[in-house]
Enzyme design. Structure first.
Site, PDB file in Angstrom:
ATOM      1  N   ARG A 169      41.691  24.081 -64.480  1.00 55.79           N
ATOM      2  CA  ARG A 169      41.538  25.507 -63.864  1.00 55.79           C
ATOM      3  C   ARG A 169      41.188  26.785 -64.583  1.00 55.79           C
ATOM      4  O   ARG A 169      40.540  27.607 -64.226  1.00 55.79           O
ATOM      5  CB  ARG A 169      42.990  25.595 -63.349  1.00 55.79           C
ATOM      6  CG  ARG A 169      42.965  27.008 -62.118  1.00 55.79           C
ATOM      7  CD  ARG A 169      44.274  26.860 -61.336  1.00 55.79           C
ATOM      8  NE  ARG A 169      45.230  27.177 -61.985  1.00 55.79           N
ATOM      9  CZ  ARG A 169      46.425  26.957 -61.610  1.00 55.79           C
ATOM     10  NH1 ARG A 169      46.761  26.549 -60.246  1.00 55.79           N
ATOM     11  NH2 ARG A 169      47.671  27.363 -62.177  1.00 55.79           N
ATOM     12  N   LYS A 228      42.604  32.305 -61.561  1.00 57.03           N
ATOM     13  CA  LYS A 228      43.634  32.791 -62.123  1.00 57.03           C
ATOM     14  C   LYS A 228      43.277  33.852 -63.154  1.00 57.03           C
ATOM     15  O   LYS A 228      43.285  33.531 -64.466  1.00 57.03           O
ATOM     16  CB  LYS A 228      44.591  31.788 -62.812  1.00 57.03           C
ATOM     17  CG  LYS A 228      46.066  32.169 -62.739  1.00 57.03           C
ATOM     18  CD  LYS A 228      46.786  30.876 -62.839  1.00 57.03           C
ATOM     19  CE  LYS A 228      48.378  31.190 -63.068  1.00 57.03           C
ATOM     20  NZ  LYS A 228      49.215  31.973 -61.982  1.00 57.03           N
ATOM     21  N   GLU A 266      48.143  33.043 -49.078  1.00 64.58           N
ATOM     22  CA  GLU A 266      49.204  32.606 -49.914  1.00 64.58           C
ATOM     23  C   GLU A 266      50.249  33.776 -50.308  1.00 64.58           C
ATOM     24  O   GLU A 266      49.952  34.793 -49.761  1.00 64.58           O
ATOM     25  CB  GLU A 266      48.708  31.991 -51.091  1.00 64.58           C
ATOM     26  CG  GLU A 266      48.041  32.916 -51.985  1.00 64.58           C
ATOM     27  CD  GLU A 266      47.396  32.346 -53.347  1.00 64.58           C
ATOM     28  OE1 GLU A 266      48.257  31.386 -53.792  1.00 64.58           O
ATOM     29  OE2 GLU A 266      46.355  32.687 -53.958  1.00 64.58           O
TER      30      GLU A 266
HETATM   31  N1  PLP Z   1      49.024  30.853 -56.258  1.00 62.81           N
HETATM   32  C1  PLP Z   1      49.002  31.884 -56.963  1.00 62.81           C
HETATM   33  C2  PLP Z   1      48.541  33.324 -56.699  1.00 62.81           C
HETATM   34  C3  PLP Z   1      49.560  31.719 -58.287  1.00 62.81           C
HETATM   35  O1  PLP Z   1      49.753  32.755 -59.324  1.00 62.81           O
HETATM   36  C4  PLP Z   1      50.296  30.638 -58.413  1.00 62.81           C
HETATM   37  C5  PLP Z   1      50.877  30.315 -59.915  1.00 62.81           C
HETATM   38  O2  PLP Z   1      50.257  29.678 -60.713  1.00 62.81           O
HETATM   39  C6  PLP Z   1      50.316  29.538 -57.652  1.00 62.81           C
HETATM   40  C7  PLP Z   1      49.407  29.889 -56.402  1.00 62.81           C
HETATM   41  C8  PLP Z   1      51.021  28.321 -57.863  1.00 62.81           C
HETATM   42  O3  PLP Z   1      50.045  27.412 -58.686  1.00 62.81           O
HETATM   43  P1  PLP Z   1      50.591  26.373 -59.656  1.00 62.81           P
HETATM   44  O4  PLP Z   1      51.279  25.341 -58.901  1.00 62.81           O
HETATM   45  O5  PLP Z   1      49.262  25.667 -60.174  1.00 62.81           O
HETATM   46  O6  PLP Z   1      51.343  27.077 -60.594  1.00 62.81           O
HETATM   47  C1  COI Z   2      53.141  30.456 -62.130  1.00 59.61           C
HETATM   48  O1  COI Z   2      53.597  29.667 -61.308  1.00 59.61           O
HETATM   49  O2  COI Z   2      52.735  29.937 -63.069  1.00 59.61           O
HETATM   50  C2  COI Z   2      52.495  31.845 -62.064  1.00 59.61           C
HETATM   51  O3  COI Z   2      51.548  32.068 -62.733  1.00 59.61           O
HETATM   52  C3  COI Z   2      53.232  32.591 -61.102  1.00 59.61           C
HETATM   53  C4  COI Z   2      53.497  34.098 -61.741  1.00 59.61           C
HETATM   54  C5  COI Z   2      54.255  34.048 -62.736  1.00 59.61           C
HETATM   55  C6  COI Z   2      52.110  34.632 -62.049  1.00 59.61           C
END
Ligand code: PLP
Ligand code: COI
Length: 339
Positions: A80, A183, A219
């Site tokens: 990612r 991200k 989201e």
């Molecule tokens: N959506 C956003 C905007 C986020 O910042 C995060 C955090 O990483 C997620 C979703 C969840 O992603 P993940 O499950 O890969 O941490």
């Molecule tokens: C995460 O879930 O790792 C995130 O990045 C969420 C937040 C701290 C930005």
């Protein structure tokens, strides 16, 4: 680590012993460097400071009953971050080097991995920034990759307790063909004002709708969204949300639990039909949603009346946690054991 009250940790920064770095120059990445300095020195015209060439990741390591440390799905974060790098024209950090850096930084800070009983974990934060100096709007020629770690408790202070979320159509975090699927720091900067208003009003986070039509659920600020109805796990498909690794994992686990899984656009009105709802992400794990207030339409969607998470959310949460802490077999190859 006798001074740390592990079970009382919140989601915040704590200094740990080491961080790991790599530098991109003349078209290649350097070997990993381990340092105890928390500081970064860079040129004042670095592109990360002016034009937002910045991407970060978030993943976790967990200490099991057996004392072993387990890192969850780090390859997914490497991939990612490469996608994020392509999205804002940064040098891509190679997968193997990313994995090596994660293992290294976890090992070097092993004394900060919270004990099994605490329910806390070690948050791992990779960062990629443009450090080369430019004045015109163009990508840098030099980059810095850093990973630091910090022990954390729940992202939302309530932990695994349902909390309220809010819809406010006056704010967007990402556009349909913008940067929502990667991200990058700009997405989070764009969410700060709405997030602050939501907190002041007593909500955990904003539930964003699609920016173009405001018809579909996107989201939350820091997490994906899911709803549960008729033994079906339903989560948005959208061109402006982050592909969450937690959500992707939950879809697999939902099927394993005998649920159906639907990933498709979710009209706001469909919230009316959900028996349970949750936010999911690395930091948030599963944060059950008690209620969603649609402030513009003066409507509330209630999912938890008794202050408890719904039964399917509980099952999903327990299953995910069991794999992460090593209580359940890692049959999907999601875990890297360290130490
Ligand atoms: N959506 C956003 C905007 C986020 O910042 C995060 C955090 O990483 C997620 C979703 C969840 O992603 P993940 O499950 O890969 O941490
Ligand atoms: C995460 O879930 O790792 C995130 O990045 C969420 C937040 C701290 C930005």
């Amino acid at each position: 680590m006798e001074n740390i009250n592990w079970s009382e940790l919140s989601f915040g920064y704590m200094k740990t012993d080491y961080n790991v770095r790599s530098y991109y120059k003349d078209g290649k990445w350097s070997d990993l460097e381990v340092t105890d300095s928390t500081q970064i020195t860079m040129h004042m015209a670095a592109t990360c400071l002016h034009y937002g060439q910045e991407s970060f990741e978030g993943l976790k390591a967990f200490k099991g009953k057996d004392g072993k440390v387990r890192i969850f799905r780090m390859r997914e974060n490497a991939l990612r971050m490469q996608s994020s790098a392509r999205g804002i024209m940064m040098a891509e950090f190679p997968t193997e080097l990313f994995e090596k850096a994660v293992v290294e930084v976890v090992k070097r800070n092993e004394r900060f991995v919270p004990p099994y009983e605490s329910g806390a974990s070690l948050y791992i934060r990779p960062l990629l920034i443009g450090t080369g100096a430019e004045v015109g709007v163009k990508p840098a020629k030099e980059y810095l990759f850093v990973i630091f770690v910090t022990p954390v408790g729940p992202y939302f202070k309530e932990g695994f307790k349902p909390t309220p979320y809010v819809i406010m159509r006056g704010f967007d975090r990402a556009a349909p063909h913008g940067t929502g699927t990667i991200k990058v720091g700009g997405n989070y900067a764009a969410s700060l004002v709405a997030g602050e208003i939501a907190h002041q009003k007593g909500y955990s986070a904003v539930l964003y709708l699609d920016a173009k039509e405001k018809k579909f659920i996107d989201e939350c600020g820091p997490a994906n969204f899911f709803g549960i109805r008729d033994n079906t796990y339903i989560t948005p498909e959208s061109s402006s949300i982050l592909p969450s690794i937690t959500n992707k994992s939950l879809m697999v686990l939902a099927e394993e639990l005998g649920m159906k899984v639907e990933r498709r656009p979710i009209p706001v009105e469909e919230l009316n039909t959900f028996e349970e709802a949750g936010a999911c992400g690395t930091a948030a794990v599963i944060s059950p949603v008690s209620r969603i207030d649609d402030l513009d339409e003066n409507k509330s969607y209630v999912f938890s009346k008794d202050g408890e998470p719904g039964p399917m959310s509980v099952k999903l949460y327990e299953k995910l946690r069991a794999i992460q802490y090593g209580d359940e077999e890692d049959k999907y190859g999601w875990i890297t054991v360290v130490g």
